[in-house]
Write a protein that holds these residues in place. Structure first.
Motif, short mmCIF file in Angstrom:
data_model
loop_
_atom_site.label_atom_id
_atom_site.label_comp_id
_atom_site.label_asym_id
_atom_site.label_seq_id
_atom_site.Cartn_x
_atom_site.Cartn_y
_atom_site.Cartn_z
N VAL A 1 0.79 -1.05 -0.17
CA VAL A 1 0.00 -0.09 -0.09
C VAL A 1 0.98 1.11 0.09
O VAL A 1 2.12 1.18 0.26
N SER A 2 0.24 2.38 -0.29
CA SER A 2 1.07 3.34 -0.27
C SER A 2 1.06 4.22 1.04
O SER A 2 0.47 3.76 2.05
N ASP B 1 0.76 6.91 2.16
CA ASP B 1 -0.37 7.76 2.69
C ASP B 1 -1.97 7.25 2.41
O ASP B 1 -2.96 7.56 2.59
N ALA B 2 -2.00 5.98 2.36
CA ALA B 2 -2.86 5.12 2.35
C ALA B 2 -3.75 5.01 3.73
O ALA B 2 -2.78 4.82 4.56
N PRO B 3 -5.06 5.33 3.68
CA PRO B 3 -5.87 5.03 5.02
C PRO B 3 -5.41 3.67 5.63
O PRO B 3 -5.46 2.81 5.00
N GLU C 1 -7.69 0.87 4.02
CA GLU C 1 -7.03 0.08 2.90
C GLU C 1 -6.17 -1.00 3.28
O GLU C 1 -5.85 -2.05 2.63
N ALA C 2 -4.82 -0.49 4.22
CA ALA C 2 -3.84 -1.47 4.52
C ALA C 2 -4.64 -2.75 5.33
O ALA C 2 -3.91 -3.77 4.83
N GLU D 1 -5.51 -4.94 2.66
CA GLU D 1 -4.62 -5.60 1.90
C GLU D 1 -4.09 -6.77 2.60
O GLU D 1 -3.63 -7.74 2.08
N VAL E 1 4.76 -1.00 2.95
CA VAL E 1 4.42 0.38 2.68
C VAL E 1 5.33 1.15 1.66
O VAL E 1 6.66 1.11 2.02
N LYS F 1 -2.80 6.91 8.97
CA LYS F 1 -2.43 6.60 7.56
C LYS F 1 -1.38 5.56 7.61
O LYS F 1 -0.73 4.91 8.96
N ALA F 2 -1.22 5.03 6.53
CA ALA F 2 -0.17 3.70 7.02
C ALA F 2 1.13 3.76 7.32
O ALA F 2 1.74 3.15 8.05
#
Length: 324
Positions: free
Chosen positions: A218-219, A221-223, A226-227, A230, A241, A267-268
Motif C-alpha cells: 500500500v502507499s 499515505d493510504a488510510p 485500505e492497509a 490488503e 508500505v 495513515k499507513a
C-alpha cells in the motif's frame, strides 16, 4: 615358540585410531609435497573443450569413479571409463578434445595399456596418478602426479588403504582447485544438485518468493482501512508500505496492536515500522532462513538494489521447500 592364537587381540578402537593416524600422517606428508605437475594439470583441464576421462581398475577404479563424480558435480565435465571395457569398444568415448587421468598405484596395470596407447595415438593429454615414479604409466604420461611414499595401513602392507586415501584426496584437491580457477559459486553448484535438501538450501530467495500481485503493498499515505484490507486479502499478516515505488516500511500484526487506540484514524506510514529488514532476490534461501531466525520474524520483503519491492518470502515457503 608362542602360539599365535594366544596373542591378545587389540581393541578395535585402538586399531581404528592407528589406521586413521597413519593415513592422516600420509595426507600431511602429501600436503607438503604437492606434485610439480599439479598446477599444469589444473590449467590444462580448465582450458580443454572436452571432458576429463578417469580410468582405473579394482580399488583404483572405485576411487576413479568418485573423482569423476566429484569433478562433474563441481563444474568440470567428467566421465569414468572402466579400463577393461575400454578395450572392448569404450575407447570411442575418449576423444581428442578430452584429457585422461589414469590411476594405478603400481603404474604397471596391464588393463590400462589400451587406454594409454589410445591417448598416445591421438595426442590426448594423459595424467598419471601412481606411487612409482619409474613405472611404465608414469613414463608414458604427459603429467605425473606422484603419491608420496607412505605404507599401507593394512597390517600386511598389501590392501590398498593409505594409497587409495591419498588418491581420493588428490582428486578432491583437483576438483576444488578447478572450482577456484573457474570462480565456481553456490548458484553454479545448485545447477548440478537440484534435488534433495542440498538443492533446497542452494535455492535463491527469488526461486521461492511470492511475486507480482501476491505481494501485499500500500502507499505510505493510504488510510489504514485500505492497509487492513490488503493484509487480509493477501493472507501474510503483513503489508509493505511504499513511497514513490520504494519500500519505506511494513505493517505487521504487532504494529496494529501497538496503535490500536488511534488505528482507524491513521495513515499507513504512521503505523508502519520504517526501514524494515529486507533481502535481495539473489540471497540464498538458507541465508534468508537464518536471518528470520535471528530476527524472530516470519516474513521478509524482497527488494531490488533501488529498494523497489519485487516479492515476499514467508517462513513456511522455506520450510516447505526443505531449506531447514
Amino acid at each position: 615358540m608362542s602360539d599365535p592364537s594366544e596373542t591378545p587381540m587389540r581393541p578395535a578402537s585402538e586399531v581404528a585410531a592407528q589406521v586413521l593416524t597413519q593415513e592422516a600422517d600420509a595426507l600431511r606428508l602429501f600436503a607438503g609435497a604437492i606434485p610439480p605437475d599439479f598446477d599444469r594439470v589444473v590449467a590444462d583441464i580448465a582450458r580443454i573443450p572436452g571432458r576429463v576421462i578417469v580410468s582405473g581398475i579394482g580399488k583404483s577404479g572405485h576411487i576413479g569413479r568418485k573423482i569423476a563424480a566429484t569433478l562433474a558435480s563441481t563444474g568440470t565435465p567428467s566421465y569414468f571409463v572402466h579400463a577393461s571395457e575400454a578395450s572392448h569398444g569404450d575407447l570411442g568415448m575418449i576423444t581428442e578434445a578430452d584429457i585422461c587421468i589414469l590411476i594405478s598405484n603400481s603404474g604397471e596395470t596391464q588393463e590400462l595399456g589400451d587406454v594409454v596407447a589410445h591417448t598416445r595415438r591421438f595426442s590426448i593429454p594423459l595424467v598419471a596418478i601412481s606411487s612409482r615414479e619409474d613405472s611404465t604409466l608414469m613414463h608414458a604420461a604427459d603429467y605425473r602426479l606422484l603419491l608420496p611414499p607412505a605404507p599401507e595401513a593394512c597390517p600386511m602392507g598389501l590392501a590398498p588403504t593409505t594409497s587409495t586415501t591419498l588418491t581420493l584426496a588428490l582428486g578432491d584437491a583437483l576438483a576444488v582447485a578447478l572450482m577456484e580457477a573457474r570462480d565456481f559459486r553456490a548458484e553454479n553448484f545448485r545447477t548440478f544438485h537440484p534435488g534433495g535438501k542440498l538443492g533446497a538450501q542452494l535455492s535463491t530467495v527469488a526461486q521461492l518468493m511470492h511475486g507480482g500481485d501476491e505481494v501485499p503493498l500500500v502507499s505510505i499515505d493510504a488510510p489504514m482501512e485500505e492497509a487492513l484490507l490488503e493484509m487480509t486479502s493477501k493472507g501474510f499478516g503483513t503489508t509493505g508500505v511504499v513511497r514513490n515505488g520504494v519500500l519505506a516500511g511494513l505493517i505487521s500484526d504487532g504494529d496494529l496492536r501497538r496503535n490500536m487506540a488511534r488505528l482507524m484514524d491513521s495513515k499507513a506510514g504512521e503505523v508502519a515500522t520504517l526501514d524494515p529488514v529486507t533481502v535481495p532476490p539473489t540471497m540464498l534461501a538458507a541465508q534468508a532462513l537464518a536471518l528470520m531466525n535471528a530476527r524472530k520474524i516470519t516474513t521478509l520483503f524482497v527488494v531490488q538494489e533501488d529498494g523497489r519491492p519485487v516479492g515476499l518470502v514467508h517462513l513456511h515457503d522455506l520450510l516447505r521447500a526443505g531449506v531447514a
